[in-house]
Write a protein that holds these residues in place. Structure first.
Motif, short mmCIF file in Angstrom:
data_model
loop_
_atom_site.label_atom_id
_atom_site.label_comp_id
_atom_site.label_asym_id
_atom_site.label_seq_id
_atom_site.Cartn_x
_atom_site.Cartn_y
_atom_site.Cartn_z
N ALA A 102 0.84 -1.21 0.00
CA ALA A 102 0.00 0.00 0.00
C ALA A 102 0.87 1.25 0.00
O ALA A 102 0.57 2.25 -0.67
CB ALA A 102 -0.91 -0.02 1.22
N ARG A 103 1.98 1.17 0.73
CA ARG A 103 2.91 2.31 0.82
C ARG A 103 3.50 2.59 -0.56
O ARG A 103 3.53 3.72 -1.02
CB ARG A 103 4.01 1.94 1.81
CG ARG A 103 4.77 3.08 2.39
CD ARG A 103 5.43 2.71 3.71
NE ARG A 103 6.22 1.49 3.66
CZ ARG A 103 6.14 0.49 4.54
NH1 ARG A 103 5.27 0.55 5.52
NH2 ARG A 103 6.90 -0.57 4.44
N LEU A 104 3.94 1.53 -1.25
CA LEU A 104 4.55 1.72 -2.58
C LEU A 104 3.52 2.22 -3.60
O LEU A 104 3.86 2.96 -4.52
CB LEU A 104 5.17 0.41 -3.07
CG LEU A 104 6.38 -0.07 -2.28
CD1 LEU A 104 6.82 -1.44 -2.74
CD2 LEU A 104 7.53 0.93 -2.43
N LEU A 105 2.28 1.81 -3.41
CA LEU A 105 1.21 2.24 -4.33
C LEU A 105 0.78 3.67 -4.03
O LEU A 105 0.02 4.26 -4.78
CB LEU A 105 -0.02 1.36 -4.12
CG LEU A 105 -0.34 0.27 -5.11
CD1 LEU A 105 -1.60 -0.47 -4.65
CD2 LEU A 105 -0.54 0.80 -6.52
N ASN A 106 1.26 4.18 -2.89
CA ASN A 106 0.83 5.49 -2.42
C ASN A 106 -0.70 5.54 -2.28
O ASN A 106 -1.36 6.49 -2.68
CB ASN A 106 1.33 6.58 -3.37
CG ASN A 106 1.49 7.90 -2.66
OD1 ASN A 106 1.51 7.94 -1.43
ND2 ASN A 106 1.57 8.98 -3.41
N LEU A 107 -1.21 4.46 -1.69
CA LEU A 107 -2.66 4.32 -1.56
C LEU A 107 -3.21 5.40 -0.63
O LEU A 107 -2.65 5.68 0.43
CB LEU A 107 -2.94 2.92 -0.96
CG LEU A 107 -4.38 2.44 -0.99
CD1 LEU A 107 -4.83 2.17 -2.42
CD2 LEU A 107 -4.50 1.13 -0.18
N ASP A 108 -4.30 5.99 -1.07
CA ASP A 108 -5.00 7.00 -0.28
C ASP A 108 -5.28 6.46 1.12
O ASP A 108 -5.69 5.30 1.28
CB ASP A 108 -6.30 7.32 -1.02
CG ASP A 108 -7.18 8.27 -0.26
OD1 ASP A 108 -7.03 9.47 -0.46
OD2 ASP A 108 -8.00 7.78 0.55
N ARG A 109 -5.09 7.29 2.15
CA ARG A 109 -5.25 6.84 3.54
C ARG A 109 -6.66 6.25 3.80
O ARG A 109 -6.82 5.23 4.46
CB ARG A 109 -4.99 8.02 4.48
CG ARG A 109 -5.08 7.69 5.95
CD ARG A 109 -3.81 7.03 6.43
NE ARG A 109 -4.04 6.17 7.58
CZ ARG A 109 -3.14 5.34 8.08
NH1 ARG A 109 -1.97 5.21 7.51
NH2 ARG A 109 -3.40 4.61 9.12
N GLY A 110 -7.67 6.93 3.25
CA GLY A 110 -9.05 6.47 3.46
C GLY A 110 -9.26 5.09 2.85
O GLY A 110 -9.86 4.19 3.45
#
Ligand code: NAD
Length: 425
Positions: A28-36
């Motif tokens: 998720a971090r590498l994908l820069n996934l939105d926090r929500g």
């Protein structure tokens, strides 16, 4: 809001579920996934606890606890097994349900993820008591299950017979026969050809793809297989059929090593007749630990979780690890294997052949038209190969291992589905 660093992980934790969460957070971090979105995908959509009262043979009533957790329905109805075991917990169901979401997304099946179970010990229950538990569990979850909603399957200590009872109970209430409400059913009730061998066949397909990528000739490639149940024996059988040399196999009775190659059909016959490999004369005795550390091209753990850990990862000599089992490698072993250049084909891809043929079973039941074995196997090969190449490409694009590549691919597919559907409020 952009993704924020999660709380540091406990380095002592090596449970498969915590390992899964570590990989989810890394991807998720590498994908820069939105926090929500991250928070949404981390938690299950629904968690159901049911009481299952059963009249025992002496007339007394015993109440069992049952769970069904739906992690995600973003990409389609949720799919996942039902296990019967004395030590299952709601937390474990939550992690396993998420695991199913990622597994279905990696191979692009139109399913979300779920998991369920009943806290009971099948070893001390009679078949009649097991049937009552399966039926009452199903009756309590009638509003949850359904071909368009949530489709169970066998898992630990549940089997085709239990799926037949689930199907029958659901159908009695629906007032018509609904075969597509469960998969892993007996063939006579709409089960698919090729389901039993599907996970091992999938392992063979990804192993062949990995050998090709590393330019190791398939013919004569050396393979060690840990676990000789459904997944291990079928993987060994198909790889043996491709011309690989299976130099070691094992089960709970121990390991068997033969540098000239084990006669796999003979080992399968032995295991079928003796119900284990105990006494198998086709190789010299080794321990399961020694098997994991043998020099070979492919190591195929197909027994249980947490076999390759930070402790033994430095001694693994295989060039490729194909994870037939769920969670055989801990998160802390991953970087050690990666630094040593070992290619790990992650469980959510390597053993997705089973859920892929479950998907075919659901499709065939809904069509009311059953496919010949060749069509099942061709479809399986196409889906698993595409999954392998998608994971490989994602891993290359992000400069990460196949495991993190698989998680990135899966999380991105689910996140895109959530985004395009929008948040209903
Ligand atoms: P199984 O019960 O048929 O076989 C398990 C095998 O592992 C047996 O041979 C057993 O003797 C052996 N084993 C158990 N403990 C061992 C140990 N400590 N050392 C060595 N061998 C040991 O189970 P299965 O269906 O083949 O599943 C194996 C793994 O694959 C599990 O992690 C399961 O979750 C996973 N899996 C199975 C499927 C499927 O379709 N069956 C699909 C996906 C994932």
């Amino acid at each position: 809001m952009p993704y924020k660093e999660p709380a540091p992980i406990n380095l002592d934790s090596e449970s498969p579920f915590e390992s899964m969460m570590e990989r989810f957070e890394h991807a998720a971090r590498l994908l820069n996934l939105d926090r929500g979105l991250f928070e949404f995908l981390k938690v299950p959509e629904r968690q159901i606890i049911v009481a299952i009262p059963i009249q025992m043979d002496d007339g007394s009533v015993q109440v069992f606890e049952g769970y069904r957790v739906i992690h995600s329905i973003a990409r389609g109805p949720s799919k996942g097994g039902i296990r019967f075991a004395p030590d299952i917990t709601l937390d474990e169901m939550k992690a396993l349900a998420a695991w199913m979401t990622w597994k279905c997304a990696v191979v692009n099946l139109p399913f979300g993820g779920a998991k369920g179970g009943v806290v009971c010990d099948p070893a001390v229950l009679t078949p009649v008591q097991l049937e009552k538990i399966a039926r009452r569990y199903t009756a309590n979850l009638l509003d949850t299950f359904g071909p368009e909603k949530d489709i169970p399957a066998p898992d630990l200590n549940t089997n085709e017979q239990i799926m037949a009872w689930v199907m029958d109970t659901y159908s009695m209430h629906a007032r018509h026969t609904v075969t597509s409400v469960v998969t892993g059913k007996p063939k006579i009730l709409g089960g698919s050809l090729g389901r039993r061998e599907a996970t091992g066949r999938g392992c063979m397909i990804v192993t062949k793809e990995a050998l090709d990528r590393l330019r190791i000739p398939v013919n004569g490639a050396t393979v060690a297989v840990q676990g000789f149940g459904n997944v291990g024996s079928m993987s060994a059988f198909f790889l043996h059929g491709l011309g690989c040399k299976i130099i070691a196999i094992s089960d709970v009775s121990g390991g068997y090593y033969n540098p000239d190659g084990i006669d796999i059909p003979r080992a399968i016959d032995h295991a079928r007749q003796q119900r284990s490999l105990r006494g198998f004369a086709g190789g010299e005795s080794i321990t399961n630990e020694e098997l994991l550390e043998l020099p070979c091209d492919v190591l195929l753990p197909a027994a249980r979780e947490d076999q390759i850990t930070a402790e033994n990862a430095g001694r693994i000599k295989a060039k490729i690890i194909c994870e037939g089992a769920n969670g055989p490698t801990t998160a802390h072993a991953d970087p050690i294997l990666e630094s040593r250049g070992i290619l790990v084909i992650p469980d959510i891809l390597a053993n997705a052949g089973g859920v892929t043929v479950s998907y075919f079973e659901w499709v065939q039941d809904r069509m009311g038209y059953f496919w010949p074995l060749e069509q099942v196997n061709d479809g399986l090969e196409r889906i698993i190969r595409e999954g392998f190449h998608d994971v490989f490409d994602t891993a290359e694009q992000y400069h990460v291992s196949l495991r993190i590549g698989a998680y990135i691919l899966a999380i991105d597919r689910v996140a895109q589905a959530v985004k395009v559907r929008g948040i209903y409020a």
